[in-house]
Scaffold this motif. Structure first.
Motif, PDB file in Angstrom:
ATOM      1  N   ASP A 242       0.807  -1.218   0.000  1.00  0.00           N
ATOM      2  CA  ASP A 242       0.000   0.000   0.000  1.00  0.00           C
ATOM      3  C   ASP A 242       0.843   1.271   0.000  1.00  0.00           C
ATOM      4  OD1 ASP A 242       1.006   0.073   2.567  1.00  0.00           O
ATOM      5  OD2 ASP A 242      -0.929  -0.310   3.534  1.00  0.00           O
TER       6      ASP A 242
ATOM      7  N   GLU B 176      -4.572   6.024  -5.795  1.00  0.00           N
ATOM      8  CA  GLU B 176      -5.672   5.114  -5.505  1.00  0.00           C
ATOM      9  C   GLU B 176      -6.465   4.828  -6.776  1.00  0.00           C
ATOM     10  OE1 GLU B 176      -8.136   6.720  -2.499  1.00  0.00           O
ATOM     11  OE2 GLU B 176      -6.533   6.903  -1.006  1.00  0.00           O
TER      12      GLU B 176
ATOM     13  N   GLY C  59       0.607   5.064   2.179  1.00  0.00           N
ATOM     14  CA  GLY C  59       0.084   5.457   0.860  1.00  0.00           C
ATOM     15  C   GLY C  59       0.985   6.400   0.098  1.00  0.00           C
TER      16      GLY C  59
ATOM     17  N   THR D 167       1.731   6.743  -4.107  1.00  0.00           N
ATOM     18  CA  THR D 167       0.788   5.846  -4.782  1.00  0.00           C
ATOM     19  C   THR D 167      -0.424   6.645  -5.255  1.00  0.00           C
ATOM     20  OG1 THR D 167      -0.445   5.280  -2.773  1.00  0.00           O
ATOM     21  CG2 THR D 167       1.480   3.918  -3.324  1.00  0.00           C
TER      22      THR D 167
END
Length: 693
Positions: free
Chosen positions: A399, A428, A423, A426
């Motif tokens: 993640d 989503e 996160g 990254t």
């Protein structure tokens, strides 16, 4: 719906006189498909039939060539009156490759089996072919010249003619063998009308695009390939028929010769083919000024136009990549999220945030990597990191991503300093656009950036408005054509080339209707001709109330004219009305006034008619590079351009100075009231580009 061809391979570029396929599936009109030769077409038809049958859908397949021959031919050729015996005979003997076929030789071979000369004629090859005449010199063969249906269908060609514009003989000899193979391949699933009961999943019928010639002619006037329009519109028409109407069209007995589906029902097919959306007609009084209004301020004129006009164009379903500059008839929603899966924003290493903490961190590397388009394909083991590249999907179990520049890589492991934010680095899934979200509204003019957005979110087809068709007419005895001879009392027509070019920039399809003298009957005929193929009409000249102002007089005769005296300079008179239901904008004859009135009034009004909605450009507030004393009463538009951060205006305000239009790069708008303008004062400037020029 299939438009067939008996010729050779037509190459990779879509062109006329080729094979085209039009398809409507579950009410959705798909873009016409170009099929370069019969082998490609047969493969595409096979795939289509298999796909529709697998999906549990029924399929109606229409082909634009005869399924049978005049009575007596089948028995004379095969000894049996069954039309399918002819299909079998042709399939067994035709030699057909993408580059050549033996259709002319086969016609000669058939002729040799009948007495006299014929029945086939027209040798389209340079070499002579035994028994196949080059002209219609047939005699003594004992067969009718046409099928019964061809005697009823005016303009239909006889199946005996092998070549020439519109001939179908070559299509029959190359098409029936293909249909015969499909019939055997899908035995029990395919029925041929009117020879067999239509109880199977697939119905194969004979069609004739000429039955919807009006709709095809209208679409072809906008450009494109006529054959593609034919299959698209015919598929649309049949798909929209009620079950009762379709049943009526199929209630035919022609057991040997065959029949054209829809013959005698042309009005229903034309109506069904004539558009996507069906906007209501404009009211006859849509341009009427309110009681007591004589001189209309510009803002009031805008409100009247905005409140009384609406879309007049239909809609069509097209591939998204073909819709640049078109107006969306329906909102567009994302078919897929963007990005579709969580992915990395950088080149680095992916891991589970829960496996890390503060301070020095060391994680063993899992074998392999994740790259854009080449996912890891497995879950990331706990406590491990994985090499990942920009745009690559995050593997299950990861993640967070750390930038490769923040990592020390050793033998089978990496080290970095924590903590790293959960996160980090990254994206989503759906972070940009969620699946099903509206990405473009109805009324939007599609831009190159919109094409990218639709492609990224998986949108293949969209519903767009048909392009607005606008006719342009110049009026006046004083006009001569540019570049041609002109007497001393004549001037060259500057309005028509200007208006045609402006319309093209606006995204409309301009139609040049030429110059019309100061003759009421000639102008009436020109307006009639323009109304036949246009959604709106622009005229220049004759828009006032003088003896020779025939535009105003003719519109007044229809009871739908409003002569708008608008408080604007240059411009003032603007004749508006409906001619046979088509809105007419009667512009002033002076080119400067014609251009200003087109930009200020016609452009936003045409946007409404085209389905774009009402749109006026936003001005730029810039310092004036000029001085002017303006009187109250009218809104003024000055030809202007931007230089060194200031707006300068053309030296003369005379509306006869056409050179000022070319000199200028935009317009300065001065409000209705009085104003004293000194250099440096803020003025409202509209570059021509703000109007779409």
């Amino acid at each position: 719906m299939v438009d067939w061809s008996g010729g050779n391979d037509t190459g990779p570029t879509p062109r006329k006189d080729a094979i085209w396929l039009g398809l409507v599936r579950d009410g959705v009109e798909l873009p016409p498909r170009y099929l370069r030769n019969r082998a490609v077409a047969e493969a595409a038809l096979t795939e289509l039939i298999e796909g529709e049958c697998s999906a549990g859908r029924r399929l109606l397949l229409g082909f634009d060539f005869p399924f049978g021959f005049p009575k007596g031919f089948a028995a004379g050729l095969t000894g049996c009156p069954d039309p399918f015996a002819v299909w079998e005979w042709l399939e067994a003997r035709i030699e057909d490759t993408p580059r050549a076929n033996t259709r002319f030789d086969l016609a000669g071979e058939i002729n040799a089996r009948f007495p006299g000369t014929g029945p086939f004629w027209f040798n389209g090859l340079k070499r002579d072919i035994a028994h196949l005449p080059r002209q219609n010199t047939r005699r003594g063969h004992g067969l009718p010249d046409r099928r019964v249906v061809e005697n009823i269908a005016r303009g239909a060609f006889t199946c005996w003619q092998m070549g020439g514009a519109g001939a179908v003989g070559g299509q029959v000899l190359t098409g029936l063998p293909v249909l015969n193979r499909l019939r055997h391949r899908f035995d029990g699933q395919l029925a041929v009308w009117p020879f067999e009961p239509l109880s199977s999943p697939v119905a194969v019928v004979e069609v004739w695009p000429t039955l919807i010639n009006g709709a095809v002619k209208k679409a072809s006037a906008l450009g494109g390939i006529r054959d593609a329009h034919q299959v698209r519109l015919l598929a649309r028409a049949v798909a929209r028929l009620s079950l009762d109407d379709l049943s009526d069209m199929l209630d035919v007995s022609a057991p040997e010769e065959g029949w054209i589906m829809g013959l005698g029902h042309e009005d229903k097919l034309e109506k069904a083919a004539s558009g996507g959306l069906h906007p209501p007609p404009l009211r006859d009084d849509c341009f009427a000024l309110p009681a007591g209004v004589d001189w209309a301020p510009v803002d009031e004129a805008h409100e009247l136009l905005r409140g009384r006009l609406g879309p007049v164009t239909g809609a069509v379903r097209l591939a998204a990549v073909q819709t640049l500059g078109r107006v969306l008839a329906e909102p567009v929603r994302a078919a897929r999220a963007n990005p579709p899966q969580p992915n990395s924003a950088v080149d680095g290493y992916a891991f589970a945030h829960s496996d890390t903490g503060a301070g020095a961190q060391v994680l063993p590397l899992a074998p392999g990597r994740s790259a854009a388009g080449v996912p890891y394909g497995a879950a990331l083991p706990g406590g491990h990191a994985l090499r990942i590249l920009t745009g690559a999907s995050l593997p299950e179990g990861a993640d967070t991503v750390i930038l490769q520049e923040d990592v020390t890589r050793g033998e089978g492991e990496i080290a970095f300093r924590g903590p790293v934010k959960r996160g980090a680095n990254t994206r989503e899934a759906g972070e940009d656009v969620a699946e099903g979200a509206q990405i473009l509204p109805a009324g939007r003019v599609i831009t190159p950036a919109d094409l990218a957005l639709m492609a990224a979110t998986g949108v293949g087809d969209v519903t767009v408005r048909e392009a607005l068709r606008v006719a342009v007419i110049s009026t006046g005895d004083e006009l001569a054509e540019a570049g041609g001879p002109a007497s001393g009392h004549q001037i060259y027509d500057a309005n028509r080339p200007m208006l045609l070019a402006m319309l093209e920039r606006f995204g409309a399809v301009p139609r040049d209707m030429g110059r019309v003298p100061d003759d009421r009957a000639a102008l009436r005929a020109a307006l009639d001709k323009a109304a036949d193929g246009a959604d709106a009409i622009l005229t220049s000249g004759g828009a006032s109330a003088g003896d020779e102002d025939h535009v105003s007089a003719l519109l007044g005769g229809t009871g739908s004219r409003a002569l708008w005296r608008i408080a604007i300079k240059p411009g003032r008179p603007l004749a508006l009305g409906l001619w046979r239901g088509v809105p007419v904008f009667g512009l002033p004859g002076n080119p400067v006034a014609a251009m200003v009135c087109t930009l200020v009034f016609a452009r936003p009004a045409l946007g409404l008619l085209a389905g774009q909605g009402w749109s006026l450009p936003e001005p730029m507030l810039l310092p004036a590079g000029f001085a002017k004393s303006k009187k109250p009463g009218r809104r003024e538009f000055l030809r202007a351009r931007l230089r060194d951060g200031r707006v300068e205006v053309f030296a003369s305000e005379g509306s006869g100075r056409i050179s000022g239009l070319s000199w200028a790069e935009g317009l300065v708008e001065l409000e209705d009231g009085a104003r004293e303008i000194a250099p440096g004062d803020a003025v409202r400037y509209y570059p021509y580009s703000a109007f779409g020029l």
